[in-house]
Motif scaffolding. Structure first.
Motif, PDB file in Angstrom:
ATOM      1  N   GLU A   1       0.826  -1.200   0.000  1.00  0.00           N
ATOM      2  CA  GLU A   1       0.000   0.000   0.000  1.00  0.00           C
ATOM      3  C   GLU A   1       0.871   1.264   0.000  1.00  0.00           C
ATOM      4  O   GLU A   1       0.548   2.246  -0.675  1.00  0.00           O
ATOM      5  CB  GLU A   1      -0.912  -0.001   1.230  1.00  0.00           C
ATOM      6  N   ASP A   2       1.969   1.224   0.757  1.00  0.00           N
ATOM      7  CA  ASP A   2       2.895   2.361   0.779  1.00  0.00           C
ATOM      8  C   ASP A   2       3.457   2.632  -0.615  1.00  0.00           C
ATOM      9  O   ASP A   2       3.552   3.779  -1.056  1.00  0.00           O
ATOM     10  CB  ASP A   2       4.065   2.087   1.733  1.00  0.00           C
TER      11      ASP A   2
ATOM     12  N   THR B   1       0.837   4.126  -2.819  1.00  0.00           N
ATOM     13  CA  THR B   1       0.585   5.509  -2.395  1.00  0.00           C
ATOM     14  C   THR B   1       1.658   6.445  -2.932  1.00  0.00           C
ATOM     15  O   THR B   1       1.363   7.513  -3.494  1.00  0.00           O
ATOM     16  CB  THR B   1       0.548   5.603  -0.856  1.00  0.00           C
TER      17      THR B   1
ATOM     18  N   SER C   1       5.104   9.660   2.259  1.00  0.00           N
ATOM     19  CA  SER C   1       4.179  10.788   2.116  1.00  0.00           C
ATOM     20  C   SER C   1       4.756  11.905   1.255  1.00  0.00           C
ATOM     21  O   SER C   1       4.007  12.761   0.790  1.00  0.00           O
ATOM     22  CB  SER C   1       3.810  11.346   3.496  1.00  0.00           C
TER      23      SER C   1
END
Length: 388
Positions: A267-268, A271, A307
């Motif tokens: 998922e990271d 993302t 992020s």
């Protein structure tokens, strides 16, 4: 052969008494050898490439493997033809190094017509120089069967000859592609999936190789990008296509495995990929070095990088390490905190970075010295100066 001649002459000098007939034999041999070299077409080619074309001995030797001249008439005609179109000696040398057989082309039938064609479609002399020095293999591409058709197709797609020339200047290899076989079907696939014309043009400009991929492969990648949640109306959609078409399945798996080694989940990775598709195009060496610096040297948690994957964009030597040194100093003084906001120290422009994190502190002179040392600048940045 030269070594043999050298040793023979050296031996004759070291002998205290040399018989006249032996001396005559050495001189006779030397003259015969030099005569043989001067009559050797390969030797003439090497001499021409170095003396007339300005190639280094190494480059000339490499080029001569595919060339052989007995006189300068043919290559002179090619060089003269290129000079008439504005090419300098240095530029011609660059082209010869890349494509030696260019010197065997017919100036009247092969070289001039192609240069004239691009000039007739709006290419300036600097444009011609850029295109042909970058990709001299154009001289072996058929004008009638490939170049004219591809140029017209690009002009139709881009709605401008000027834009077509600009694209060719950046990606001259597009002229040698079978555009009708892959480009047109893939463009139709993009249109059918709602990708706007602006994004299609962006894809063509940014990486025509991606849109020229095998239509079956291209279709599968497009579906995969859609499944990841990319919006066809956004430019990130085509950047994701560029990233995936440039990777084999095995290479992609290798990159994913490296990220997972640093604690990233599937998922990271998705993302971060959605924020910066090029994270899968980063070399393994840079990926490891950047992660090592941020995580082990600076102490950032890997989630901060997930992020803000833009942190991968920057040069280790020119930005990450120098700014990292400043950050370490500021952390030691309690002037900044090690949280997600720390990423701004890397993403800010040079001027903003210096103003916000260097010049505003009492320790500014020391920080600038530290920063310059890491940058290894030839001219130091003085307090109060603006840096572009």
């Amino acid at each position: 052969m030269f070594q043999f001649l050298y040793k023979t002459l050296l031996h004759s000098r070291n002998v205290s008494t040399v018989a006249p007939h032996n001396t005559s034999m050495v001189v006779s041999f030397s003259l015969r050898y030099l005569s043989c070299v001067s009559d050797n077409p390969h030797s003439f080619t090497l001499s021409y490439l170095t003396k007339t074309c300005g190639l280094s001995p190494k480059s000339a030797l490499s080029a001569s493997k595919t060339l052989q001249f007995e006189s300068s008439e043919q290559p002179d005609s090619v060089v003269s033809s290129l000079e008439k179109f504005g090419f300098s000696k240095i530029q011609i040398s660059e082209m010869i190094i890349k494509f030696p057989k260019m010197l065997c082309c017919d100036p009247t039938m092969t070289i001039s017509p192609k240069l004239e064609f691009f000039r007739s479609r709006g290419a300036s002399t600097p444009d011609l120089v850029t295109i042909f020095t970058t990709y001299p293999w154009i001289f072996r591409i058929s004008l009638e069967n490939r170049l004219v058709g591809n140029f017209n197709l690009l002009t139709d797609l881009l709605k401008s000859e000027y834009k077509a020339i600009e694209l060719i200047k950046r990606n001259a290899g597009v002229l040698n592609a079978s555009l009708e076989v892959a480009l047109i079907p893939n463009i139709n696939t993009l249109r059918e999936n709602g990708v706007p014309a602006s994004s299609i043009l962006l894809l063509i400009h940014a990486n025509w190789v991606s849109i020229g991929a095998n239509p079956v492969k291209f279709g599968k990648i497009l579906e995969e990008v859609k499944e990841m949640g990319f919006n066809p109306l956004k430019s990130q959609f085509v950047f994701a296509i560029i990233a995936l078409t440039g990777l084999s399945k095995s290479k992609r798996d290798e990159k994913v495995a490296i990220y997972k080694r640093w604690g990233w989940s599937d998922e990271d990775i998705i993302t971060a990929f959605k924020r910066l598709p090029s994270i899968l195009s980063i070399s393994e060496d840079k990926l490891m070095a950047v992660m090592d610096f941020y995580v082990n040297k600076l102490g950032l948690h890997y989630s901060v990088i997930v992020s803000c994957p833009a942190l991968f964009r920057y040069s280790l030597k020119k930005r990450i390490i120098p700014r990292g040194a400043v950050i370490e100093f500021l952390l030691s003084k309690g002037l900044v905190k090690l949280d997600s906001s720390i990423t701004s120290l890397f993403t800010y422009s040079e001027r903003r970075f210096l103003e916000k994190y260097v010049k505003c502190h009492e320790e500014a002179p020391r920080l600038i010295q530290l920063y310059n040392h890491k940058l290894n600048l030839s001219e130091t940045i003085k307090s109060g100066e603006d840096v572009e």
